[in-house]
Scaffold this motif. Structure first.
Motif, PDB file in Angstrom:
ATOM      1  N   ASP A  11       0.845  -1.202   0.000  1.00  0.00           N
ATOM      2  CA  ASP A  11       0.000   0.000   0.000  1.00  0.00           C
ATOM      3  C   ASP A  11       0.880   1.252   0.000  1.00  0.00           C
ATOM      4  O   ASP A  11       1.748   1.426   0.856  1.00  0.00           O
ATOM      5  CB  ASP A  11      -0.898  -0.020   1.243  1.00  0.00           C
ATOM      6  CG  ASP A  11      -2.001   1.033   1.178  1.00  0.00           C
ATOM      7  OD1 ASP A  11      -1.693   2.193   0.857  1.00  0.00           O
ATOM      8  OD2 ASP A  11      -3.160   0.682   1.462  1.00  0.00           O
ATOM      9  N   TYR A  12       0.622   2.088  -0.988  1.00  0.00           N
ATOM     10  CA  TYR A  12       1.398   3.311  -1.182  1.00  0.00           C
ATOM     11  C   TYR A  12       1.396   4.207   0.066  1.00  0.00           C
ATOM     12  O   TYR A  12       2.331   4.956   0.312  1.00  0.00           O
ATOM     13  CB  TYR A  12       0.762   4.002  -2.386  1.00  0.00           C
ATOM     14  CG  TYR A  12       1.157   5.395  -2.673  1.00  0.00           C
ATOM     15  CD1 TYR A  12       2.363   5.672  -3.295  1.00  0.00           C
ATOM     16  CD2 TYR A  12       0.307   6.447  -2.363  1.00  0.00           C
ATOM     17  CE1 TYR A  12       2.717   6.971  -3.595  1.00  0.00           C
ATOM     18  CE2 TYR A  12       0.650   7.744  -2.663  1.00  0.00           C
ATOM     19  CZ  TYR A  12       1.850   8.000  -3.278  1.00  0.00           C
ATOM     20  OH  TYR A  12       2.196   9.274  -3.572  1.00  0.00           O
ATOM     21  N   ARG A  13       0.321   4.100   0.871  1.00  0.00           N
ATOM     22  CA  ARG A  13       0.266   4.927   2.092  1.00  0.00           C
ATOM     23  C   ARG A  13       1.239   4.411   3.140  1.00  0.00           C
ATOM     24  O   ARG A  13       1.557   5.100   4.095  1.00  0.00           O
ATOM     25  CB  ARG A  13      -1.164   4.944   2.659  1.00  0.00           C
ATOM     26  CG  ARG A  13      -2.128   5.695   1.786  1.00  0.00           C
ATOM     27  CD  ARG A  13      -3.551   5.398   2.143  1.00  0.00           C
ATOM     28  NE  ARG A  13      -3.911   4.016   1.820  1.00  0.00           N
ATOM     29  CZ  ARG A  13      -5.136   3.515   1.909  1.00  0.00           C
ATOM     30  NH1 ARG A  13      -6.126   4.290   2.329  1.00  0.00           N
ATOM     31  NH2 ARG A  13      -5.389   2.269   1.595  1.00  0.00           N
ATOM     32  N   GLU A  14       1.700   3.161   2.962  1.00  0.00           N
ATOM     33  CA  GLU A  14       2.654   2.599   3.914  1.00  0.00           C
ATOM     34  C   GLU A  14       4.088   2.916   3.498  1.00  0.00           C
ATOM     35  O   GLU A  14       4.882   3.394   4.303  1.00  0.00           O
ATOM     36  CB  GLU A  14       2.433   1.076   4.000  1.00  0.00           C
ATOM     37  CG  GLU A  14       3.479   0.311   4.785  1.00  0.00           C
ATOM     38  CD  GLU A  14       3.595   0.772   6.231  1.00  0.00           C
ATOM     39  OE1 GLU A  14       2.610   1.315   6.763  1.00  0.00           O
ATOM     40  OE2 GLU A  14       4.685   0.597   6.806  1.00  0.00           O
ATOM     41  N   ALA A  15       4.407   2.675   2.221  1.00  0.00           N
ATOM     42  CA  ALA A  15       5.799   2.888   1.801  1.00  0.00           C
ATOM     43  C   ALA A  15       5.954   2.843   0.296  1.00  0.00           C
ATOM     44  O   ALA A  15       5.275   2.081  -0.377  1.00  0.00           O
ATOM     45  CB  ALA A  15       6.691   1.806   2.408  1.00  0.00           C
ATOM     46  N   PHE A  16       6.862   3.667  -0.214  1.00  0.00           N
ATOM     47  CA  PHE A  16       7.326   3.567  -1.597  1.00  0.00           C
ATOM     48  C   PHE A  16       8.717   4.177  -1.658  1.00  0.00           C
ATOM     49  O   PHE A  16       9.138   4.892  -0.732  1.00  0.00           O
ATOM     50  CB  PHE A  16       6.377   4.288  -2.574  1.00  0.00           C
ATOM     51  CG  PHE A  16       6.315   5.782  -2.386  1.00  0.00           C
ATOM     52  CD1 PHE A  16       5.471   6.343  -1.448  1.00  0.00           C
ATOM     53  CD2 PHE A  16       7.104   6.629  -3.154  1.00  0.00           C
ATOM     54  CE1 PHE A  16       5.412   7.729  -1.270  1.00  0.00           C
ATOM     55  CE2 PHE A  16       7.057   8.005  -2.983  1.00  0.00           C
ATOM     56  CZ  PHE A  16       6.210   8.563  -2.034  1.00  0.00           C
ATOM     57  N   ARG A  71       9.712   6.186   1.576  1.00  0.00           N
ATOM     58  CA  ARG A  71       8.873   7.239   2.155  1.00  0.00           C
ATOM     59  C   ARG A  71       7.451   6.735   2.217  1.00  0.00           C
ATOM     60  O   ARG A  71       7.130   5.642   1.779  1.00  0.00           O
ATOM     61  CB  ARG A  71       8.896   8.480   1.258  1.00  0.00           C
ATOM     62  CG  ARG A  71      10.210   9.189   1.153  1.00  0.00           C
ATOM     63  CD  ARG A  71      10.030  10.441   0.335  1.00  0.00           C
ATOM     64  NE  ARG A  71       8.988  11.293   0.884  1.00  0.00           N
ATOM     65  CZ  ARG A  71       8.284  12.169   0.164  1.00  0.00           C
ATOM     66  NH1 ARG A  71       8.485  12.283  -1.118  1.00  0.00           N
ATOM     67  NH2 ARG A  71       7.361  12.907   0.732  1.00  0.00           N
ATOM     68  N   ASN A  72       6.581   7.565   2.723  1.00  0.00           N
ATOM     69  CA  ASN A  72       5.157   7.415   2.456  1.00  0.00           C
ATOM     70  C   ASN A  72       4.595   8.824   2.357  1.00  0.00           C
ATOM     71  O   ASN A  72       5.315   9.789   2.636  1.00  0.00           O
ATOM     72  CB  ASN A  72       4.461   6.552   3.512  1.00  0.00           C
ATOM     73  CG  ASN A  72       4.500   7.166   4.887  1.00  0.00           C
ATOM     74  OD1 ASN A  72       4.766   8.356   5.025  1.00  0.00           O
ATOM     75  ND2 ASN A  72       4.227   6.385   5.890  1.00  0.00           N
ATOM     76  N   TRP A  90       8.856   8.618   7.202  1.00  0.00           N
ATOM     77  CA  TRP A  90      10.058   7.785   7.087  1.00  0.00           C
ATOM     78  C   TRP A  90      11.310   8.606   7.379  1.00  0.00           C
ATOM     79  O   TRP A  90      11.896   9.211   6.503  1.00  0.00           O
ATOM     80  CB  TRP A  90      10.131   7.151   5.704  1.00  0.00           C
ATOM     81  CG  TRP A  90       9.318   5.913   5.650  1.00  0.00           C
ATOM     82  CD1 TRP A  90       7.976   5.832   5.454  1.00  0.00           C
ATOM     83  CD2 TRP A  90       9.786   4.579   5.824  1.00  0.00           C
ATOM     84  NE1 TRP A  90       7.581   4.513   5.485  1.00  0.00           N
ATOM     85  CE2 TRP A  90       8.664   3.729   5.708  1.00  0.00           C
ATOM     86  CE3 TRP A  90      11.030   3.999   6.071  1.00  0.00           C
ATOM     87  CZ2 TRP A  90       8.761   2.339   5.833  1.00  0.00           C
ATOM     88  CZ3 TRP A  90      11.122   2.630   6.184  1.00  0.00           C
ATOM     89  CH2 TRP A  90      10.008   1.813   6.078  1.00  0.00           C
TER      90      TRP A  90
END
Ligand SMILES: Cc1cc2nc3c(=O)[nH]c(=O)nc-3n(C[C@H](O)[C@H](O)[C@H](O)COP(=O)(O)OP(=O)(O)OC[C@H]3O[C@@H](n4cnc5c(N)ncnc54)[C@H](O)[C@@H]3O)c2cc1C
Length: 489
Positions: A263-268, A331-332, A337
């Motif tokens: 999930d993009y809201r968690e990490a990318f 990041r998110n 992060w």
């Protein structure tokens, strides 16, 4: 006895909510159908960046802009592949959408209007976003919807799935819905499909993706299963198939869900050098670098990635980067992060591969060890000489201190490129170009190519969804009120 027109709207993302609210505000009675238990659709995960020219906020900041200039920019960035009539209609009214949100007390991030570097950059700041990204939009629309629900003008049917369209003769007169196992019809003078895209439906998505892109990850929420597209297509609606695709980069494969991203809201992994100067190298599955990691063109790196085997890349770095990189690679959107959290993830996270040597890292990644060693050696030489074979000029430090790390990221699809054909009144067209009476569509269901062509263009999904939704809701209420096809109230 008075009569009011009835509009059935399916979907409560930005498109469906604005359509339903505008129709109700202009005198219609609305059945608003949503298959999930809550409203908001993709706005829950979206960055929520919208764009509009000539807004009050621009004028207050002395930014000279106009819808014409915005349209020219959209044409330039999209490589001229937009639906010009629809995109022009939307762009002409997008500044009004921004002012409308402003009037409603939308919580703008203080940096906007701004320039956004996740996509090709506009020539003037005309992008806006909320302090809580897409959720800031939901906050405003939820309040307006509650007013219309309380007034009895919108009947909200949550956890209710549209399973098909109802026709009488050639005219669409309603939808069939399913709620708690029971099926029933919902009829009205007009039906608006605002069910969003198809990217969470792998089979349907792969029908539209070009060859060689079928490994891309699903980066959107699960509701995007193309229900509206399939229902309209079953009635003969025309569906585009433009063969256009650009991925988003930086999403991380979810170890628990094959072909899905974390999930993009968690990490990318943040890719844009405007937000994070790269300290690492990127290699493909063969161990070769394939693009200058500091390119300022998102399009350039996105096109490079989809040419790589498996649409996959590994972000490779060493202990020195973990210690010295000024910001976290991962990041998110909420920016939680910190470098310390990133260092902890490098020790423990399942998204990060770690090894005591480059050879061991190559084995864990299933990458050719000699190729990876050569890529790192060549990069290290570039750091020393200041000259990189791929033209990278950000060369902060050598990669030569164990442990070595990699984060695997895969190109991802987050929004649907193809969709239903409509005229500028958002009436759905069939494969002969004729209007399917009674049926309308708005939002991502139209396919993002209509507004962004062969690229991503800042804000050109959420903003057309809301802008054309408002126009459609208003038009339907007025047109139907004048047409005499009304329900007793
Ligand atoms: C990570 C991410 C970031 C993004 N960032 C941006 C951005 O910054 N700017 C931008 O312009 N775009 C962005 N987008 C794209 C944008 O969010 C969407 O294109 C847009 O929000 C779609 O709005 P919509 O109303 O058309 O569809 P959705 O928001 O997808 O809403 C569709 C609704 O219909 C419902 N539905 C579907 N089928 C049925 C059915 N059979 N019966 C009943 N209900 C149904 C769904 O549950 C959903 O609530 C992003 C997307 C993602 C995934």
């Amino acid at each position: 006895m008075s009569t009011v027109p009835v509009v059935v709207v399916v979907g409560t993302g930005g498109a469906g909510l604005t359509t339903a609210i505008a129709a109700a505000e202009h005198g219609a009675r609305v059945h608003l159908v949503e298959k999930q238990p809550g409203i908001g659709g993709m706005l829950h995960i979206a960055n929520g960046e919208f764009s509009g020219a000539g807004s009050r906020r621009q004028r207050e900041r002395g930014i000279d802009d106009s819808p014409q200039r915005h349209l020219e920019e959209v044409e330039r960035i999209s490589h001229g592949r937009i639906d010009r009539d629809l995109a022009a209609l939307s762009v002409r009214h997008q500044g009004e959408t921004v002012d409308w949100l402003d009037d409603l007390g939308f919580e703008f991030h203080p940096d906007c209007p701004g320039l956004i570097h996740g996509h090709e950059v506009y020539d003037v700041p005309r992008t806006y976003w909320g302090v809580e990204h897409g959720r800031s939009v939901i906050t405003v629309l939820e309040r307006l919807l509650a007013e219309q629900v309380a007034a009895g003008r919108v009947l909200l049917h949550l956890s209710t799935t549209m399973t098909g369209l109802l026709r009488e003769g050639d005219r669409v007169v309603g939808v069939e819905v399913e709620h708690e196992g029971a099926t029933r019809p919902l009829t009205g003078d007009a039906v608006v499909l605002a069910t969003g895209g198809y990217d969470a439906n792998l089979e349907l998505r792969n029908r539209f993706l070009p060859e060689g892109c079928h490994d891309v990850l699903v980066g959107c929420l699960d509701h995007a299963t193309g229900d509206g597209l399939l229902a309209a297509e079953a009635l003969g609606a025309a569906v585009s198939s433009d063969g256009i695709f650009l991925p988003v980069m930086g999403l991380i494969p979810d170890p628990a869900r094959p072909q899905h991203a974390v999930d993009y809201r968690e990490a990318f992994v943040e890719m844009a050098p405007a937000y994070r100067a790269p300290h690492e190298i990127w290699v493909n599955r063969d161990g070769h670098r394939f693009v200058a990691e500091d390119t300022t063109s998102p399009e350039h790196r996105e096109r490079a990635l989809i040419r790589q085997p498996g649409n996959t890349m590994h972000v490779v770095f060493d202990a020195g980067v973990v210690e010295n990189a000024p910001v976290s690679l991962i990041r998110n959107p909420a920016d939680e992060w910190t470098p310390a959290r990133f260092a902890e993830a490098c020790r423990t996270s399942p998204w990060v591969t770690r090894a005591d040597s480059l050879a061991e890292l190559a084995a864990l990644l299933d990458v050719d060890a000699d190729a990876l060693a050569a890529s790192v050696a060549s990069y290290n030489e570039a750091v020393t000489s200041g000259s990189d074979p791929l033209g990278r000029t950000t060369l902060p430090q050598r990669l030569d201190r164990a442990p070595y790390y990699a984060i695997t990221t895969v190109a991802s699809s987050i929004l649907s490129r193809d969709g239903l054909s409509v005229d500028t009144s958002m009436r759905v067209l069939d494969t002969s170009g004729e209007v399917i009476e009674g049926l309308h569509a708005v939002g991502e269901l139209l396919g993002n190519n209509k507004f962004a062509g062969d690229n991503y263009v800042g804000g050109m999904s959420i903003t057309p969804a809301m802008t054309l939704g408002r126009l459609l809701g208003r038009q339907l209420a007025s047109r139907l009120a004048g047409a005499g096809t009304k329900e007793k109230s």
